[in-house]
Motif scaffolding. Structure first.
Motif, mmCIF file in Angstrom:
data_model
loop_
_atom_site.group_PDB
_atom_site.id
_atom_site.type_symbol
_atom_site.label_atom_id
_atom_site.label_comp_id
_atom_site.label_asym_id
_atom_site.label_seq_id
_atom_site.Cartn_x
_atom_site.Cartn_y
_atom_site.Cartn_z
ATOM 1 N N ASP A 108 9.666 -2.434 -8.447
ATOM 2 C CA ASP A 108 8.479 -3.076 -7.871
ATOM 3 C C ASP A 108 7.679 -3.826 -8.927
ATOM 4 O O ASP A 108 7.816 -3.562 -10.122
ATOM 5 C CB ASP A 108 7.584 -2.037 -7.183
ATOM 6 C CG ASP A 108 7.045 -0.981 -8.143
ATOM 7 O OD1 ASP A 108 7.775 -0.560 -9.057
ATOM 8 O OD2 ASP A 108 5.864 -0.575 -7.984
ATOM 9 N N TYR A 140 -1.309 -4.991 -4.173
ATOM 10 C CA TYR A 140 -0.382 -3.916 -4.512
ATOM 11 C C TYR A 140 -0.248 -3.910 -6.031
ATOM 12 O O TYR A 140 0.282 -4.852 -6.625
ATOM 13 C CB TYR A 140 0.981 -4.163 -3.856
ATOM 14 C CG TYR A 140 2.035 -3.155 -4.298
ATOM 15 C CD1 TYR A 140 2.222 -1.970 -3.603
ATOM 16 C CD2 TYR A 140 2.811 -3.393 -5.431
ATOM 17 C CE1 TYR A 140 3.161 -1.038 -4.025
ATOM 18 C CE2 TYR A 140 3.753 -2.464 -5.857
ATOM 19 C CZ TYR A 140 3.924 -1.294 -5.153
ATOM 20 O OH TYR A 140 4.841 -0.369 -5.578
ATOM 21 N N ASN A 159 7.605 1.862 -6.731
ATOM 22 C CA ASN A 159 6.188 2.295 -6.741
ATOM 23 C C ASN A 159 5.646 2.672 -8.117
ATOM 24 O O ASN A 159 4.661 3.404 -8.212
ATOM 25 C CB ASN A 159 5.974 3.464 -5.757
ATOM 26 C CG ASN A 159 6.350 3.101 -4.324
ATOM 27 O OD1 ASN A 159 7.084 3.822 -3.662
ATOM 28 N ND2 ASN A 159 5.878 1.960 -3.844
ATOM 29 N N THR A 187 5.485 8.763 -4.881
ATOM 30 C CA THR A 187 5.969 8.538 -3.522
ATOM 31 C C THR A 187 7.373 9.130 -3.423
ATOM 32 O O THR A 187 7.949 9.532 -4.436
ATOM 33 C CB THR A 187 6.059 7.029 -3.194
ATOM 34 O OG1 THR A 187 6.974 6.416 -4.123
ATOM 35 C CG2 THR A 187 4.705 6.342 -3.318
ATOM 36 N N GLY A 224 9.500 7.193 -5.726
ATOM 37 C CA GLY A 224 8.944 6.888 -7.042
ATOM 38 C C GLY A 224 9.509 7.807 -8.125
ATOM 39 O O GLY A 224 10.220 8.774 -7.846
#
Ligand code: ZN
Length: 441
Positions: free
Chosen positions: A85, A111, A261, A268, A271
């Motif tokens: 990400d 984000y 993440n 998460t 993650g």
């Protein structure tokens, strides 16, 4: 032009969202003989087998097993970890907002910790996944609208004479991308459905993000720089995958992890703080028929390289770097150090990594924050909270981290590929108070 740099830019172009990055890596790993596993299935792993498993479609672990399962589990894992990400904007539910009855703009939220200003005044698009109803099933479809579709226009200098004196943006008011004129109302989800090849009425969920449409490029007097969106951390994810695919190892278990993440704390299901790695390692050992002591023994002998991009010294801000440890672009892989353990590197793991670089014939350099700048952190610590092993934090030197268009060096990607190929091909393990690096003189 450096082949790895060219391939990296193509990989980034095809990875506008974490879902696409994982899909793209899955294709390349499949071509390299990696079989896809699902977490919900029973795993029957073979000696010498190569496998990959995804969680949420946005995190991936690929692993290659040795030709003979260790009888006592004393051989550790060779692990790399990076993230899929990057900071961006997530498109909210029911995103269309009318403005002045003359425009339609999209409702978005931030984000991750981005630099905001590089998102203004450039063509943007949207990509991610749609959840689509098909009879009694809900299916996932990747979607990339893949055209210049959105723009966040700046306010003219004439309307804010203090615009160049530092500005705090209100994300709900000032950062909403313009989507179309008044007749574009109701069209956003239709465009997304068309791009995914599904019917708009079948969409029952979405995770869509903005991305910068500006293509990656190689530039500079001697074509020494490359710039692209999402170099942090697709550059390391790409180099780790390539290093794995090029490696050979008949004795140790090689593992390539790409978590999602990282930019929002990693806590998460997919993650680095999740059980994804630990669950995978446990299942590998269960499938090998190992006893209960085997996994902790293997972890104690394992080595992980947490690969997440690093800050090069900035030509316009030389005072922001440590007075001595000043990584430069194209100067090689950066070892990250922090007394407060924001990075996992310590004397032992730095020594092992420097030895790997020496063996691979690639340069490495060191990063430490100035003592008066707190700096960032990364996923190494979070990952080893679940599966504790000796870990080093490294990255490739870059400028403009968390901009929508970042800058790095043409040579450095290849340096990391070669270092990780060497790492994955090595026989590294702890034995009592020593680290054994087989193949070293
Ligand atoms: Zn990162």
């Amino acid at each position: 032009m450096n082949k790895s740099a060219c391939e990296l830019l193509s990989f980034i172009r095809q990875s506008p969202s974490p879902f696409h990055a994982v899909c793209r890596m899955g294709q390349e790993l499949a071509a390299g003989g990696y079989e896809k596993l699902y977490e919900e299935d029973k795993w029957e792993l073979r000696e010498g087998g190569k496998y990959m498993v995804s969680r949420n479609g946005s995190a991936l672990i690929a692993f290659a097993l040795p030709e003979h399962f260790p009888s006592h589990g004393e051989r550790g894992f060779l692990v790399t970890a990076s993230h899929s990400d990057s900071p961006t904007f997530k498109i909210k539910e029911h995103p269309e907002i009318d403005a002045e009855k003359k425009y339609i703009k999209l409702n978005v939220e931030k984000y991750g910790g981005m630099l905001i200003s590089p998102w203004f005044d450039r063509p943007l698009s949207a990509a991610g996944r749609l959840l689509v109803k098909n009879g009694s099933k809900i299916e996932t479809r990747l979607v990339d609208i893949d055209r210049d579709l959105l723009m966040i226009p700046s306010l003219a200098i004439h309307m804010d004479r203090s615009a160049n004196e530092g500005h705090k943006y209100n994300p709900q008011e000032e950062l909403l991308p313009l989507f179309g004129g008044p007749d574009s109302a109701g069209k956003f989800e239709k465009l997304a459905a068309d791009a995914a090849g599904v019917r708009e009425e079948d969409i029952c969920g979405m995770d869509l993000f903005l991305y910068n449409r500006m293509e990656g490029t190689v530039w500079g007097a001697s074509e020494e720089f490359l710039s692209a969106p999402r170099l942090d951390d697709l550059q390391c994810a790409f180099a780790s995958m390539k290093g794995l695919l090029l490696s050979e190892n008949t004795r140790q278990i090689r593992i390539h992890c790409v978590f999602d993440n990282e930019e929002v704390g990693s806590l998460t299901r997919q993650g680095a703080s999740s059980t994804f790695l630990k669950d995978t390692l446990t299942r590998i050992f269960d499938s090998m028929g190992a006893d209960r002591e085997a996994l902790p023994r293997a972890l104690a002998s394992s080595f992980m390289i947490s690969a997440d991009n690093a800050h090069a010294v900035h030509p316009n801000y030389p005072g922001k770097a440590d007075p001595v440890n000043r990584p430069c672009i194209n100067g090689g892989i950066v070892l990250k150090h922090s007394a407060n353990q924001k990075y996992t590197t310590d004397g032992v793991t730095a020594a092992v990594f420097r030895s790997i670089c020496r063996k691979a014939g690639v340069p490495c350099q060191d990063f430490v924050n100035r003592s008066d700048i707190p700096g960032g952190s990364t996923l190494g610590n979070l990952s080893i909270a679940q599966a504790a092993m000796r870990t080093v934090d490294i990255g490739l030197p870059q400028l403009a981290m968390h901009s929508s268009y970042e800058t790095a060096g043409v040579k450095d990607t290849e340096y990391l590929i070669q270092a990780l190929r060497t790492f994955y091909s090595s026989d590294i393990r702890a034995d009592k108070d020593q680290i054994i690096l087989n193949g070293e003189d």
